[in-house]
Design a protein around this motif. Structure first.
Motif, PDB file in Angstrom:
ATOM      1  N   ARG A  72      47.371  27.521  77.070  1.00 12.65           N
ATOM      2  CA  ARG A  72      48.792  27.697  77.372  1.00 12.65           C
ATOM      3  C   ARG A  72      49.139  29.169  77.610  1.00 12.65           C
ATOM      4  NH1 ARG A  72      51.843  23.772  72.943  1.00 12.65           N
ATOM      5  NH2 ARG A  72      51.061  21.791  73.744  1.00 12.65           N
ATOM      6  N   LYS A  79      50.257  30.777  88.775  1.00 10.77           N
ATOM      7  CA  LYS A  79      51.307  30.561  87.776  1.00 10.77           C
ATOM      8  C   LYS A  79      52.488  31.500  88.010  1.00 10.77           C
ATOM      9  CE  LYS A  79      49.612  28.230  83.671  1.00 10.77           C
ATOM     10  NZ  LYS A  79      49.526  28.273  82.196  1.00 10.77           N
ATOM     11  N   ARG A 129      53.123  30.345  75.572  1.00 11.79           N
ATOM     12  CA  ARG A 129      53.339  30.280  77.012  1.00 11.79           C
ATOM     13  C   ARG A 129      54.316  31.341  77.539  1.00 11.79           C
ATOM     14  NH1 ARG A 129      54.630  24.150  78.399  1.00 11.79           N
ATOM     15  NH2 ARG A 129      55.180  25.183  80.332  1.00 11.79           N
TER      16      ARG A 129
END
Length: 450
Positions: A72, A79, A129
């Motif tokens: 994570r 991303k 995250r």
């Protein structure tokens, strides 16, 4: 330290009042500046994340961090592109602040409006995250909410760089208030934040089951979120097996370290001999460890080349693995499947694979979960995929907001009564005036001259 934290929170609380009134054009300009800041500083973000991942890998080897948490934590160029796309999706969403929810005439010239408004100051406490920062900040900004962020120490460098880039970019827009967004970094600050119920209006925790449960048990502040993601897929005897193979594989394997991944597979007994061997081979090739009840174990123990098969325990039914591990159970009916889901599930996301319309309805009516899927992967339970731009979290609550929560979960409403010297005394006693209580097709902005 406590005083410094409280000062930051008070500053954000004051800024939340100003942010609530910022116009749509300025909020969208701030969001675009944030998106550009991420795009222009990709290598800076990746370098900070490399430091965090390197440290996390060392902690994993010592047994202090799980592989799921390390997964994570990782940020890639794709991303970052996802973060940017998420912010720009929020720009495209309608500004929900100031919308008229309902309008009612109490009497001629006396009008009541129910109008959406920001909650105020949101506290977001999360583990691992770093992409939580742009997701939540963009939704909070667009919905007019100031935000306190407290990330985990494992993502310290990533969070700091991303937050600073976003915050500085947003504050380049003149009307944006300074201090609306704050970042806390030390472990001790979590407990300090939990005590500040005078200022913080809502907490959103993102992390492990134990972490979220701790937040829920140690604050007076309302908490939006879920502590477990124990998701199920039930393969009915009237399932299209080609759909079942695709959905069951994706639900477990596509990204197992997240809360909407399947943890338990339920299979109707009448198709188990046909369905399970091929499904198990697919899982075995993907490195999935299968923990089986007696019936499914009897089927799979006869297949020599399937290695990762063991026995399930009662604790497994209640476990969110966040890994390539799956519990398997054979059931006799849809009723037994529903009973199992409602007993052991976490009310997060559950799925049925069937072609029978009556069973689809029965499943959606009786499964008490925030998202229910029909012939589709549990992995779709996500704010971005649901068209919300992003999400502040997934809630299994039954009040305020449920499921993947976007901006609608960051709004409340206020009542605005517009009169002309009206008084309650005129509606009491003999000869009292009567209320009309007539619905109006009118916006509050019209009545307020905006």
């Amino acid at each position: 330290m406590v005083m410094e934290i409280e000062e930051k929170v008070i500053e954000a609380k004051k800024a939340s009042i100003i942010l609530a009134s910022v116009n749509t054009e300025s909020k969208n300009a701030a969001l675009e500046a944030m998106a550009q800041a991420l795009d222009n500083n990709r290598e800076k973000i990746l370098e900070a994340n490399r430091k965090d991942v390197e440290t996390a890998e060392k902690l994993k080897r010592k047994g202090e961090l799980s592989q799921a948490l390390v997964d994570r934590l990782k940020v890639s160029d794709s991303k970052i592109s996802g973060m940017i796309d998420g912010i720009r999706d929020v720009i495209s969403l309608k500004d929900p602040v100031g919308e008229t929810i309902d309008a009612l005439e109490l009497d001629q010239g006396l009008e009541l409006y129910q109008v959406s408004c920001p909650i105020g100051l949101i506290g977001v406490i999360f583990e691992a995250r770093p992409d939580v920062v742009p997701q939540v900040m963009s939704l909070c900004l667009k919905s007019g909410n100031a935000t306190i962020f407290k990330g985990g120490s494992e993502a310290l460098n990533s969070n700091r760089v991303i937050f600073d880039l976003l915050n500085q970019a947003a504050e380049t827009i003149k009307v944006m208030p300074s201090g609306a967004f704050q970042l806390m970094e030390t472990r001790e600050e979590v407990n300090d934040i939990l005590r500040l119920d005078t200022y913080i209006d809502l907490l959103i925790p993102r992390g492990s089951n134990a972490f979220v449960k701790y937040i829920q048990d140690n604050t007076k502040i309302p908490v939006l979120g879920h502590s477990d993601g124990i998701c199920h897929v039930y393969v009915d005897e009237e399932a299209d097996l080609s759909k079942a193979y695709a959905v069951c594989f994706d639900s477990k394997v596509q990204y197992p370290a997240v809360c909407n991944a399947m943890e338990t597979l339920l299979i109707n007994a009448s198709i188990a001999d046909r369905f399970l061997p091929k499904m198990a081979r697919m899982y075995d090739e993907a490195g999935v460890e299968m923990r089986c009840d007696n019936s499914s174990f009897k089927i799979l123990e006869q297949i020599d080349f399937i290695k990762s098969v063991g026995r399930v325990t009662d604790d497994d039914w209640r476990t969110e693995y966040n890994d390539l591990i799956l519990s398997i159970k054979i059931v006799d009916s849809i009723e037994e499947a529903i009973e199992h889901i409602n007993t052991y599930g976490s009310h997060h996301t559950d799925c049925i694979i069937t072609e029978n319309d009556m069973k689809k309805k029965r499943f959606t009516d009786l499964v008490d979960s925030s998202s229910v899927m029909l012939n589709a992967s549990t992995r779709f339970a996500d704010g971005f995929r649901y068209g919300k731009g992003a999400e502040v979290g997934i809630s299994t609550n039954k009040i305020h907001a449920r499921g993947p929560v976007g901006m609608e979960g960051l709004l409340i409403y206020k009542y605005i009564l517009v009169g002309n010297g009206d008084k309650v005394a005129d509606y009491a006693g003999s000869g009292a005036k009567k209320y009309t209580h007539r619905r109006l097709n009118k916006k509050a902005s019209d009545a307020l001259g905006k």
